[in-house]
Design an enzyme around this catalytic site. Structure first.
Site, PDB file in Angstrom:
ATOM      1  N   TYR A 153       0.848  -1.200   0.000  1.00 53.18           N
ATOM      2  CA  TYR A 153       0.000   0.000   0.000  1.00 53.18           C
ATOM      3  C   TYR A 153       0.883   1.249   0.000  1.00 53.18           C
ATOM      4  O   TYR A 153       0.649   2.200  -0.749  1.00 53.18           O
ATOM      5  CB  TYR A 153      -0.897  -0.049   1.239  1.00 53.18           C
ATOM      6  CG  TYR A 153      -1.669   1.210   1.565  1.00 53.18           C
ATOM      7  CD1 TYR A 153      -2.832   1.541   0.879  1.00 53.18           C
ATOM      8  CD2 TYR A 153      -1.262   2.051   2.599  1.00 53.18           C
ATOM      9  CE1 TYR A 153      -3.556   2.680   1.199  1.00 53.18           C
ATOM     10  CE2 TYR A 153      -1.976   3.183   2.939  1.00 53.18           C
ATOM     11  CZ  TYR A 153      -3.122   3.500   2.240  1.00 53.18           C
ATOM     12  OH  TYR A 153      -3.839   4.615   2.569  1.00 53.18           O
ATOM     13  N   LYS A 157       1.200   4.221  -2.733  1.00 51.38           N
ATOM     14  CA  LYS A 157       0.896   5.632  -2.428  1.00 51.38           C
ATOM     15  C   LYS A 157       2.075   6.534  -2.781  1.00 51.38           C
ATOM     16  O   LYS A 157       1.889   7.663  -3.219  1.00 51.38           O
ATOM     17  CB  LYS A 157       0.497   5.771  -0.954  1.00 51.38           C
ATOM     18  CG  LYS A 157      -0.871   5.155  -0.632  1.00 51.38           C
ATOM     19  CD  LYS A 157      -2.004   5.835  -1.392  1.00 51.38           C
ATOM     20  CE  LYS A 157      -3.372   5.410  -0.893  1.00 51.38           C
ATOM     21  NZ  LYS A 157      -4.471   6.109  -1.577  1.00 51.38           N
TER      22      LYS A 157
HETATM   23  N1  LIG Z   1      -8.727   6.806   6.648  1.00 49.63           N
HETATM   24  C1  LIG Z   1      -7.429   7.024   6.801  1.00 49.63           C
HETATM   25  O1  LIG Z   1      -6.891   6.982   7.927  1.00 49.63           O
HETATM   26  C2  LIG Z   1      -6.558   7.330   5.611  1.00 49.63           C
HETATM   27  C3  LIG Z   1      -5.239   7.724   5.833  1.00 49.63           C
HETATM   28  C4  LIG Z   1      -4.423   8.022   4.737  1.00 49.63           C
HETATM   29  C5  LIG Z   1      -4.927   7.934   3.447  1.00 49.63           C
HETATM   30  N2  LIG Z   1      -6.225   7.533   3.272  1.00 49.63           N
HETATM   31  C6  LIG Z   1      -6.694   7.448   1.891  1.00 49.63           C
HETATM   32  O2  LIG Z   1      -7.939   8.095   1.778  1.00 49.63           O
HETATM   33  C7  LIG Z   1      -8.726   7.468   0.761  1.00 49.63           C
HETATM   34  C8  LIG Z   1     -10.109   7.142   1.292  1.00 49.63           C
HETATM   35  O3  LIG Z   1     -10.010   6.373   2.450  1.00 49.63           O
HETATM   36  P1  LIG Z   1     -11.249   6.203   3.451  1.00 49.63           P
HETATM   37  O4  LIG Z   1     -10.656   5.983   4.779  1.00 49.63           O
HETATM   38  O5  LIG Z   1     -12.219   7.309   3.234  1.00 49.63           O
HETATM   39  O6  LIG Z   1     -11.847   4.811   2.931  1.00 49.63           O
HETATM   40  P2  LIG Z   1     -13.315   4.139   3.085  1.00 49.63           P
HETATM   41  O7  LIG Z   1     -13.049   2.677   3.251  1.00 49.63           O
HETATM   42  O8  LIG Z   1     -14.131   4.822   4.115  1.00 49.63           O
HETATM   43  O9  LIG Z   1     -13.977   4.397   1.660  1.00 49.63           O
HETATM   44  C9  LIG Z   1     -13.432   3.852   0.487  1.00 49.63           C
HETATM   45  C10 LIG Z   1     -14.496   3.804  -0.586  1.00 49.63           C
HETATM   46  O10 LIG Z   1     -13.871   3.339  -1.794  1.00 49.63           O
HETATM   47  C11 LIG Z   1     -14.724   2.397  -2.421  1.00 49.63           C
HETATM   48  N3  LIG Z   1     -13.913   1.533  -3.278  1.00 49.63           N
HETATM   49  C12 LIG Z   1     -13.004   0.604  -2.884  1.00 49.63           C
HETATM   50  N4  LIG Z   1     -12.484  -0.014  -3.950  1.00 49.63           N
HETATM   51  C13 LIG Z   1     -13.075   0.532  -5.044  1.00 49.63           C
HETATM   52  C14 LIG Z   1     -12.964   0.309  -6.436  1.00 49.63           C
HETATM   53  N5  LIG Z   1     -12.126  -0.608  -6.936  1.00 49.63           N
HETATM   54  N6  LIG Z   1     -13.703   1.056  -7.264  1.00 49.63           N
HETATM   55  C15 LIG Z   1     -14.542   2.001  -6.779  1.00 49.63           C
HETATM   56  N7  LIG Z   1     -14.714   2.246  -5.476  1.00 49.63           N
HETATM   57  C16 LIG Z   1     -13.980   1.523  -4.613  1.00 49.63           C
HETATM   58  C17 LIG Z   1     -15.392   1.656  -1.261  1.00 49.63           C
HETATM   59  O11 LIG Z   1     -16.580   1.004  -1.668  1.00 49.63           O
HETATM   60  C18 LIG Z   1     -15.640   2.803  -0.280  1.00 49.63           C
HETATM   61  O12 LIG Z   1     -16.886   3.428  -0.505  1.00 49.63           O
HETATM   62  C19 LIG Z   1      -7.917   6.258   0.310  1.00 49.63           C
HETATM   63  O13 LIG Z   1      -7.200   6.587  -0.867  1.00 49.63           O
HETATM   64  C20 LIG Z   1      -6.958   6.012   1.443  1.00 49.63           C
HETATM   65  O14 LIG Z   1      -5.764   5.388   1.066  1.00 49.63           O
HETATM   66  C21 LIG Z   1      -7.048   7.234   4.310  1.00 49.63           C
END
Ligand SMILES: NC(=O)c1ccc[n+]([C@@H]2O[C@H](COP(=O)([O-])OP(=O)(O)OC[C@H]3O[C@@H](n4cnc5c(N)ncnc54)[C@H](O)[C@@H]3O)[C@@H](O)[C@H]2O)c1
Length: 263
Positions: A153, A157
């Site tokens: 991952y 990123k």
């Molecule tokens: N939450 C954190 O702590 C955090 C930290 C750093 C980076 N991020 C990044 O933020 C972004 C969002 O994370 P989040 O925590 O809101 O996630 P989340 O799990 O709440 O939401 C992710 C969404 O993406 C959708 N999804 C997954 N695979 C998919 C695909 N192949 N096609 C279309 N939709 C798809 C899922 O159905 C879901 O609705 C990501 O890129 C993640 O890497 C999150």
């Protein structure tokens, strides 16, 4: 209204950061293509947008599948006569360490975070080049900046940050801006399963953050809004770290060392 008369596609907009960004962009006047693999979740986001008087439509898309990405873009372009903004937010995160990670898991992470970003950019860029304008915001992670585990991952990123820079330098002359965001820990449904097993996790994690808390999805949405809007008209190729100061320094290390020395 910072995004009046703009159209945005947001991937993974059925939950967490994607949903918060979709709602914020719609509140700022954008017509939002809410893309997600989960139809029920995506439709719920559209309902939230419409409840607040905004405009959005659900587009089913698994962004790992090129034809679905093409359909996602063409459906949004047809619905709203073009696309001005793309937010690449959907992801996969399956952790394992370097010695045990198999090729399949490695490829799944690279595909789910990095190749998806490439596919979506490839699908929107021709539309943006034709119109001589457009902006892309790629959601990366602090994992792309330093070694925090979850190797595949994290590598994906880091790749997202590099891809963003290359889009910025290659397509800037077409009026296209591309920037990435590196969130720290953000309280979203992505954490639900982990928190069920370890309800105290965020309390312990918060101590590592200079702001003494984890972030909210709305705080990443606000950063995405800045980068997508004309407020950032001269900002391209940058990586905006939104992590409550997590990666700014190692003060906690100093405190622990002093503590250990006086024990
Ligand atoms: N939450 C954190 O702590 C955090 C930290 C750093 C980076 N991020 C990044 O933020 C972004 C969002 O994370 P989040 O925590 O809101 O996630 P989340 O799990 O709440 O939401 C992710 C969404 O993406 C959708 N999804 C997954 N695979 C998919 C695909 N192949 N096609 C279309 N939709 C798809 C899922 O159905 C879901 O609705 C990501 O890129 C993640 O890497 C999150």
């Amino acid at each position: 209204m910072q995004l009046a008369n703009r159209t945005a596609i947001i991937t993974g907009a059925g939950s967490g950061i994607g949903r918060a960004t979709a709602c914020r962009f719609a509140a700022e006047g954008a017509c939002v293509g809410v893309a997600d693999i989960n139809d029920a979740a995506g439709l719920e986001t559209v309902a939230m947008i419409e409840d607040e008087g905004g405009t959005g439509c659900f587009v089913h898309a698994d962004v790992t599948v090129a034809p679905e990405v093409e359909t996602m873009v063409s459906q949004t372009v047809d619905a709203y006569n073009g696309v001005d903004i793309l937010v690449n937010n959907a992801y996969v995160c399956d952790g394992d360490d370097i010695l045990t990670i198999g090729e399949e898991l490695w490829n799944r992470n690279i595909r789910g975070c990095l190749s998806t970003t490439l596919l979506c950019c490839q699908a929107v860029l021709p539309h943006m080049i034709d119109r001589g304008k457009g902006t892309i915001v790629n959601i990366a992670s602090v994992n792309g900046l330093l070694g925090l585990g979850e190797e595949a991952y994290s590598a994906a990123k880091a790749g997202v940050i590099s891809l963003t820079q290359n889009i910025a330098v290659r397509y800037g002359e077409h009026g296209i801006r591309a920037n990435s965001i590196c969130p720290g820990s953000i309280q979203t449904p992505a954490w639900t399963a982990v928190l069920e097993k370890d309800p105290d996790l965020f309390n312990r994690l918060s101590k590592w953050y200079p702001l003494k808390r984890v972030g909210k999805p709305e705080e990443i949405a606000a950063a995405a809004l800045f980068l997508a809007s004309d407020q950032a008209s001269f900002v391209t190729g940058t990586n905006l770290i939104v992590d409550g100061g997590l990666t700014a320094g190692l003060k906690r290390m100093g405190e622990e060392l002093v503590g250990e020395g006086t024990e």
